[in-house]
Design a protein around this motif. Structure first.
Motif, mmCIF file in Angstrom:
data_model
loop_
_atom_site.group_PDB
_atom_site.id
_atom_site.type_symbol
_atom_site.label_atom_id
_atom_site.label_comp_id
_atom_site.label_asym_id
_atom_site.label_seq_id
_atom_site.Cartn_x
_atom_site.Cartn_y
_atom_site.Cartn_z
ATOM 1 N N LEU A 54 -17.605 19.690 -12.755
ATOM 2 C CA LEU A 54 -16.193 19.318 -12.885
ATOM 3 C C LEU A 54 -15.277 20.309 -12.184
ATOM 4 C CD1 LEU A 54 -16.043 18.383 -16.694
ATOM 5 C CD2 LEU A 54 -16.752 16.950 -14.770
ATOM 6 N N HIS A 55 -15.836 21.368 -11.644
ATOM 7 C CA HIS A 55 -15.038 22.445 -11.057
ATOM 8 C C HIS A 55 -15.412 22.660 -9.581
ATOM 9 C CE1 HIS A 55 -13.282 23.675 -14.913
ATOM 10 N NE2 HIS A 55 -14.453 23.356 -15.436
ATOM 11 N N PHE A 56 -14.608 23.468 -8.913
ATOM 12 C CA PHE A 56 -14.802 23.807 -7.496
ATOM 13 C C PHE A 56 -14.747 22.546 -6.626
ATOM 14 C CE2 PHE A 56 -17.599 26.386 -10.248
ATOM 15 C CZ PHE A 56 -16.886 27.579 -10.201
ATOM 16 N N LEU A 57 -13.883 21.613 -6.989
ATOM 17 C CA LEU A 57 -13.845 20.319 -6.324
ATOM 18 C C LEU A 57 -13.045 20.399 -5.020
ATOM 19 C CD1 LEU A 57 -13.084 18.168 -9.481
ATOM 20 C CD2 LEU A 57 -15.319 18.637 -8.462
ATOM 21 N N PRO A 58 -13.567 19.848 -3.930
ATOM 22 C CA PRO A 58 -12.784 19.801 -2.691
ATOM 23 C C PRO A 58 -11.634 18.815 -2.845
ATOM 24 C CG PRO A 58 -14.845 18.600 -2.433
ATOM 25 C CD PRO A 58 -14.908 19.270 -3.776
ATOM 26 N N ILE A 59 -10.457 19.221 -2.422
ATOM 27 C CA ILE A 59 -9.269 18.374 -2.489
ATOM 28 C C ILE A 59 -8.816 18.095 -1.055
ATOM 29 C CG2 ILE A 59 -6.881 18.194 -3.275
ATOM 30 C CD1 ILE A 59 -7.598 20.029 -5.597
ATOM 31 N N HIS A 60 -8.833 16.839 -0.680
ATOM 32 C CA HIS A 60 -8.435 16.451 0.665
ATOM 33 C C HIS A 60 -7.334 15.397 0.584
ATOM 34 C CE1 HIS A 60 -11.766 13.894 -0.701
ATOM 35 N NE2 HIS A 60 -11.170 12.910 -0.046
ATOM 36 N N LYS A 61 -6.519 15.342 1.617
ATOM 37 C CA LYS A 61 -5.421 14.386 1.655
ATOM 38 C C LYS A 61 -5.963 12.962 1.747
ATOM 39 C CE LYS A 61 -3.437 16.160 5.249
ATOM 40 N NZ LYS A 61 -2.443 16.379 6.329
ATOM 41 N N LEU A 62 -5.157 12.026 1.274
ATOM 42 C CA LEU A 62 -5.557 10.627 1.323
ATOM 43 C C LEU A 62 -5.819 10.192 2.760
ATOM 44 C CD1 LEU A 62 -5.973 8.340 -0.740
ATOM 45 C CD2 LEU A 62 -3.642 7.581 -0.239
ATOM 46 N N SER A 63 -5.043 10.721 3.679
ATOM 47 C CA SER A 63 -5.215 10.359 5.088
ATOM 48 C C SER A 63 -6.503 10.918 5.680
ATOM 49 C CB SER A 63 -4.016 10.846 5.912
ATOM 50 O OG SER A 63 -3.846 12.251 5.770
#
Length: 287
Positions: A54-63
């Motif tokens: 549940l942690h260290f998740l990559p966050i990328h833009k919707l685009s």
């Protein structure tokens, strides 16, 4: 689909990344509620095993999403030109508890990229090594296998999955309704459309229904063990995904005691197919 340029993909071997995260109480309490557990967690409590996903998740833009909802490849992971990707399994060692409320770090590196070609077409296997570190000590080390494959041709024969074992020492039935799958997707920031978009699953990907997350299945296996033996100290856990599980049929999670401080765990589909199998190694006698 063009020819696989394995030399280009293998240039990602050795690629690494580091992510820092606060092991907050909310994800643990939200997953506990999602798994119908009664406990709540506070700062200082040990994080249950596998819940570090549940942690260290990559966050990328919707685009920056690909057509399937995943992040586009070519940064940390190689740009494998095959549309289907699956978390095929992991081998984990648990060295020390991850404490809720602490700042932790995950270091990841691409160990290998290999290519195989068989009756089902091209397959590319990517092996990634993760280490979760807290207070300069490694808490969890994990070797993760990811497999990429082409979409099956419409006239391709449907493979017959291996049948699950008939007998276990303890088990639990799970009904994978949309709420369970939505919650797990949200908690892991997983935008992969196979876990919520039915027309995409059946029409584009050719699945029989919405696909239950592989790591959720592994988490449910470990959750079953914890329900049966709440105070058991697990040293190692390994699992392999063998067949997909869909939202339109219930499945059962099973456990069986074997020798040498080991517990075999597996997921059986309603049709009897073996969907996932794993083994937990216990540090001491069962409690």
């Amino acid at each position: 689909m063009g020819k696989i340029n394995i030399d280009h993909l293998q240039s990602w071997q050795g690629q690494s990344e580091t992510r820092d995260d606060l092991i907050a109480t909310f994800p643990a309490n939200a997953l506990a509620a999602t798994l119908d557990r009664d406990e709540s967690y506070e700062t200082g409590d040990p994080l249950p095993l596998l819940w570090h996903w549940l942690h260290f998740l990559p966050i990328h833009k919707l685009s920056d999403c690909g057509y399937d909802g995943h992040a586009k490849l070519g940064t940390f992971l190689p740009p494998v030109p095959l549309p289907r990707r699956m978390w095929a399994g992991s081998r984990l060692n648990f060295h020390a508890p991850i404490k809720i409320g602490a700042n932790a770090r995950r270091h990841s590196s691409v160990r290998s990229v290999t290519h195989k070609s068989g009756r089902s077409g091209d397959l590319v296997f990517v092996t990634v090594v993760h280490e979760v570190i807290e207070d300069r000590s490694i808490c969890v080390s994990e070797v993760q296998d990811i497999v990429y494959r082409a979409l099956p041709s419409p006239d391709a024969p449907i493979p017959t999955p291996k049948q699950a074992p008939q007998f276990s020492d303890f088990s639990r039935t799970i009904h994978p309704d949309p709420i369970l799958l939505f919650r797990y997707s949200a908690l892991t920031f997983n935008g992969h459309r196979i876990h919520y978009d039915h027309p995409f699953c059946t029409s584009t990907e050719g699945y029989d229904g919405i696909v239950v997350h592989g790591p959720l299945l592994a988490t449910l296996m470990m959750d079953l063990l914890r329900r049966q033996y709440p105070d058991t100290d697990v040293a190692q856990f390994e699992f392999r995904a063998l067949a997909p599980v869909f939202d339109n049929q219930c499945f059962t999670v099973h456990g069986k005691l074997v020798k040498d401080h080991k517990i075999e765990l597996w997921i059986a589909r309603q049709d009897g197919a073996l969907a996932m199998q794993g083994t937990a190694t216990i540090k001491s006698d069962f409690q």
